[in-house]
Design a protein around this motif. Structure first.
Motif, PDB file in Angstrom:
ATOM      1  N   ALA A   1       0.851  -1.182   0.000  1.00 35.61           N
ATOM      2  CA  ALA A   1       0.000   0.000   0.000  1.00 35.61           C
ATOM      3  C   ALA A   1       0.891   1.237   0.000  1.00 35.61           C
ATOM      4  CB  ALA A   1      -0.912  -0.004   1.221  1.00 35.61           C
ATOM      5  N   ASP A   2       1.989   1.175   0.773  1.00 38.04           N
ATOM      6  CA  ASP A   2       2.945   2.271   0.863  1.00 38.04           C
ATOM      7  C   ASP A   2       4.166   1.751   1.608  1.00 38.04           C
ATOM      8  OD1 ASP A   2       4.269   4.719   1.010  1.00 38.04           O
ATOM      9  OD2 ASP A   2       2.466   5.832   1.533  1.00 38.04           O
ATOM     10  N   ASP A   3       5.328   2.358   1.380  1.00 41.26           N
ATOM     11  CA  ASP A   3       6.528   1.922   2.101  1.00 41.26           C
ATOM     12  C   ASP A   3       6.890   2.884   3.234  1.00 41.26           C
ATOM     13  OD1 ASP A   3       7.409   3.985   0.488  1.00 41.26           O
ATOM     14  OD2 ASP A   3       9.216   2.958  -0.189  1.00 41.26           O
ATOM     15  N   THR A   4       5.924   3.677   3.677  1.00 44.03           N
ATOM     16  CA  THR A   4       6.142   4.558   4.812  1.00 44.03           C
ATOM     17  C   THR A   4       6.427   3.729   6.075  1.00 44.03           C
ATOM     18  OG1 THR A   4       5.156   6.250   6.224  1.00 44.03           O
ATOM     19  CG2 THR A   4       3.654   4.695   5.247  1.00 44.03           C
ATOM     20  N   GLY A   5       7.152   4.308   6.991  1.00 42.96           N
ATOM     21  CA  GLY A   5       7.493   3.630   8.232  1.00 42.96           C
ATOM     22  C   GLY A   5       6.287   3.203   9.056  1.00 42.96           C
ATOM     23  N   LEU A   6       5.142   3.854   8.856  1.00 42.88           N
ATOM     24  CA  LEU A   6       3.937   3.458   9.587  1.00 42.88           C
ATOM     25  C   LEU A   6       3.347   2.159   9.068  1.00 42.88           C
ATOM     26  CD1 LEU A   6       2.140   6.914   9.933  1.00 42.88           C
ATOM     27  CD2 LEU A   6       3.339   5.619  11.711  1.00 42.88           C
ATOM     28  N   LEU A   7       3.583   1.841   7.808  1.00 41.29           N
ATOM     29  CA  LEU A   7       2.982   0.652   7.199  1.00 41.29           C
ATOM     30  C   LEU A   7       3.998  -0.424   6.835  1.00 41.29           C
ATOM     31  CD1 LEU A   7       0.471   2.411   4.774  1.00 41.29           C
ATOM     32  CD2 LEU A   7       0.029   1.495   7.068  1.00 41.29           C
ATOM     33  N   CYS A   8       5.287  -0.121   6.953  1.00 44.52           N
ATOM     34  CA  CYS A   8       6.311  -1.063   6.494  1.00 44.52           C
ATOM     35  C   CYS A   8       7.504  -1.040   7.449  1.00 44.52           C
ATOM     36  CB  CYS A   8       6.749  -0.687   5.076  1.00 44.52           C
ATOM     37  SG  CYS A   8       8.071  -1.699   4.429  1.00 44.52           S
ATOM     38  N   ASP A   9       7.786  -2.171   8.070  1.00 43.04           N
ATOM     39  CA  ASP A   9       8.985  -2.322   8.895  1.00 43.04           C
ATOM     40  C   ASP A   9      10.042  -3.024   8.054  1.00 43.04           C
ATOM     41  OD1 ASP A   9       7.582  -1.261  11.020  1.00 43.04           O
ATOM     42  OD2 ASP A   9       7.162  -3.193  11.956  1.00 43.04           O
ATOM     43  N   ALA A  10      11.271  -2.537   8.092  1.00 40.77           N
ATOM     44  CA  ALA A  10      12.356  -3.138   7.317  1.00 40.77           C
ATOM     45  C   ALA A  10      13.425  -3.675   8.267  1.00 40.77           C
ATOM     46  CB  ALA A  10      12.964  -2.114   6.367  1.00 40.77           C
ATOM     47  N   TYR A  11      13.887  -4.882   7.966  1.00 43.37           N
ATOM     48  CA  TYR A  11      14.895  -5.548   8.782  1.00 43.37           C
ATOM     49  C   TYR A  11      16.012  -6.070   7.891  1.00 43.37           C
ATOM     50  CZ  TYR A  11      11.337  -5.444  12.386  1.00 43.37           C
ATOM     51  OH  TYR A  11      10.394  -5.027  13.292  1.00 43.37           O
ATOM     52  N   ASN A  12      17.185  -6.228   8.509  1.00 47.60           N
ATOM     53  CA  ASN A  12      18.349  -6.762   7.801  1.00 47.60           C
ATOM     54  C   ASN A  12      18.893  -7.952   8.561  1.00 47.60           C
ATOM     55  OD1 ASN A  12      19.201  -4.756   5.592  1.00 47.60           O
ATOM     56  ND2 ASN A  12      18.699  -3.468   7.342  1.00 47.60           N
ATOM     57  N   THR A  13      19.382  -8.920   7.814  1.00 46.33           N
ATOM     58  CA  THR A  13      20.058 -10.050   8.418  1.00 46.33           C
ATOM     59  C   THR A  13      21.103 -10.559   7.432  1.00 46.33           C
ATOM     60  OG1 THR A  13      19.734 -12.157   9.567  1.00 46.33           O
ATOM     61  CG2 THR A  13      18.410 -11.784   7.593  1.00 46.33           C
ATOM     62  N   ALA A  14      22.001 -11.378   7.915  1.00 44.97           N
ATOM     63  CA  ALA A  14      23.033 -11.970   7.068  1.00 44.97           C
ATOM     64  C   ALA A  14      23.043 -13.473   7.306  1.00 44.97           C
ATOM     65  CB  ALA A  14      24.400 -11.378   7.394  1.00 44.97           C
ATOM     66  N   ALA A  15      23.449 -14.208   6.284  1.00 49.03           N
ATOM     67  CA  ALA A  15      23.550 -15.664   6.381  1.00 49.03           C
ATOM     68  C   ALA A  15      24.678 -16.126   5.477  1.00 49.03           C
ATOM     69  CB  ALA A  15      22.232 -16.305   5.951  1.00 49.03           C
ATOM     70  N   LEU A  16      25.185 -17.307   5.759  1.00 48.16           N
ATOM     71  CA  LEU A  16      26.171 -17.933   4.888  1.00 48.16           C
ATOM     72  C   LEU A  16      25.429 -18.909   3.991  1.00 48.16           C
ATOM     73  CD1 LEU A  16      29.060 -18.599   7.424  1.00 48.16           C
ATOM     74  CD2 LEU A  16      28.870 -16.741   5.769  1.00 48.16           C
ATOM     75  N   GLY A  17      25.871 -19.013   2.735  1.00 49.16           N
ATOM     76  CA  GLY A  17      25.209 -19.901   1.795  1.00 49.16           C
ATOM     77  C   GLY A  17      26.160 -20.373   0.712  1.00 49.16           C
ATOM     78  N   GLU A  18      25.593 -20.977  -0.328  1.00 50.97           N
ATOM     79  CA  GLU A  18      26.397 -21.534  -1.417  1.00 50.97           C
ATOM     80  C   GLU A  18      27.001 -20.457  -2.316  1.00 50.97           C
ATOM     81  OE1 GLU A  18      24.382 -24.559  -3.608  1.00 50.97           O
ATOM     82  OE2 GLU A  18      23.675 -25.538  -1.783  1.00 50.97           O
ATOM     83  N   LYS A  19      26.325 -19.303  -2.415  1.00 47.86           N
ATOM     84  CA  LYS A  19      26.833 -18.227  -3.272  1.00 47.86           C
ATOM     85  C   LYS A  19      26.309 -16.903  -2.750  1.00 47.86           C
ATOM     86  CE  LYS A  19      22.973 -18.526  -6.458  1.00 47.86           C
ATOM     87  NZ  LYS A  19      22.518 -18.645  -7.827  1.00 47.86           N
ATOM     88  N   ASP A  20      26.959 -15.813  -3.163  1.00 47.64           N
ATOM     89  CA  ASP A  20      26.490 -14.481  -2.800  1.00 47.64           C
ATOM     90  C   ASP A  20      25.153 -14.218  -3.477  1.00 47.64           C
ATOM     91  OD1 ASP A  20      28.809 -13.963  -1.384  1.00 47.64           O
ATOM     92  OD2 ASP A  20      29.670 -12.608  -2.867  1.00 47.64           O
ATOM     93  N   CYS A  21      24.204 -13.706  -2.709  1.00 48.02           N
ATOM     94  CA  CYS A  21      22.930 -13.263  -3.269  1.00 48.02           C
ATOM     95  C   CYS A  21      22.221 -12.416  -2.214  1.00 48.02           C
ATOM     96  CB  CYS A  21      22.046 -14.431  -3.715  1.00 48.02           C
ATOM     97  SG  CYS A  21      21.428 -15.481  -2.396  1.00 48.02           S
ATOM     98  N   THR A  22      21.150 -11.792  -2.633  1.00 48.82           N
ATOM     99  CA  THR A  22      20.311 -11.020  -1.715  1.00 48.82           C
ATOM    100  C   THR A  22      18.900 -11.576  -1.808  1.00 48.82           C
ATOM    101  OG1 THR A  22      21.651  -9.038  -2.040  1.00 48.82           O
ATOM    102  CG2 THR A  22      19.437  -8.714  -1.154  1.00 48.82           C
TER     103      THR A  22
END
Length: 188
Positions: A153-174
């Motif tokens: 609906a919108d990416d404003t902070g009131l309607l959308c929470d954003a989080y970051n994390t990291a992991a190890l895997g077979e190849k680099d990707c996002t």
């Protein structure tokens, strides 16, 4: 470009990780610039439509879009660029946009009104862990803007929470996961 790739091939990443990072970043930036210039040349000098080409580019990049169990997950090749590098994000943003558009033509897309977005940086487990970067240095805003066009609906902070994390895997990707806040409590 050939010289940059040769230098990367002959550099010992374990002994000289800083040199390898400089060489690989230089090669990647050159490749992005060349690819974007070629794209624009194709649009202006052929009958190939931009959307058709960029949909194909998304496939070549390996951009994957899946919507299952209330979670939209997009996998992008490579790691998000650092903000301070001022990379040309057009290289990835345009294929990302057209991959989402193509997926939306073929599948029902969710419309999240109160959502959580999780950016997962997956690092190749065979490479040194010192490559793992701080989250505040990553370029996420433009990706979030594209996602919001299709599924929020919108990416404003009131309607959308954003989080970051990291992991190890077979190849680099996002991996980018988008879900309603109620679903995120179950998924996390």
């Amino acid at each position: 470009m050939s010289n940059a790739l040769y230098a990367m091939d002959t550099t010992d990443i374990q002994r000289y990780p800083d040199n390898y990072e400089v060489l690989s970043t230089d090669a990647a930036l050159r490749a992005e610039k060349i690819a974007c210039r070629l794209r624009h040349l194709i649009y202006s000098s052929t009958t190939i439509r931009k959307g058709d080409y960029l949909t194909s580019a998304g496939i070549v990049h390996g951009i994957e879009v899946v919507y299952e169990d209330g979670v939209l997950e997009v996998t992008l090749p490579g790691l998000l660029p650092k903000r301070k590098q001022r990379q040309n994000t057009e290289f990835l943003l345009d294929p990302f946009y057209f991959s989402l558009e193509q997926y939306a033509k073929e599948h029902p897309m969710p419309r999240f009104s109160d959502c959580v977005v999780c950016f997962t940086q997956v690092y190749d487990q065979c490479l040194p862990t010192r490559r793992i970067r701080d989250y505040d240095n990553l370029e996420e805003k433009q990706l979030l803007d594209v996602l919001s066009t299709f599924v929020m609906a919108d990416d404003t902070g009131l309607l959308c929470d954003a989080y970051n994390t990291a992991a190890l895997g077979e190849k680099d990707c996002t991996r980018i996961s988008v879900m309603e806040k109620a679903v995120s409590r179950l998924a996390c």
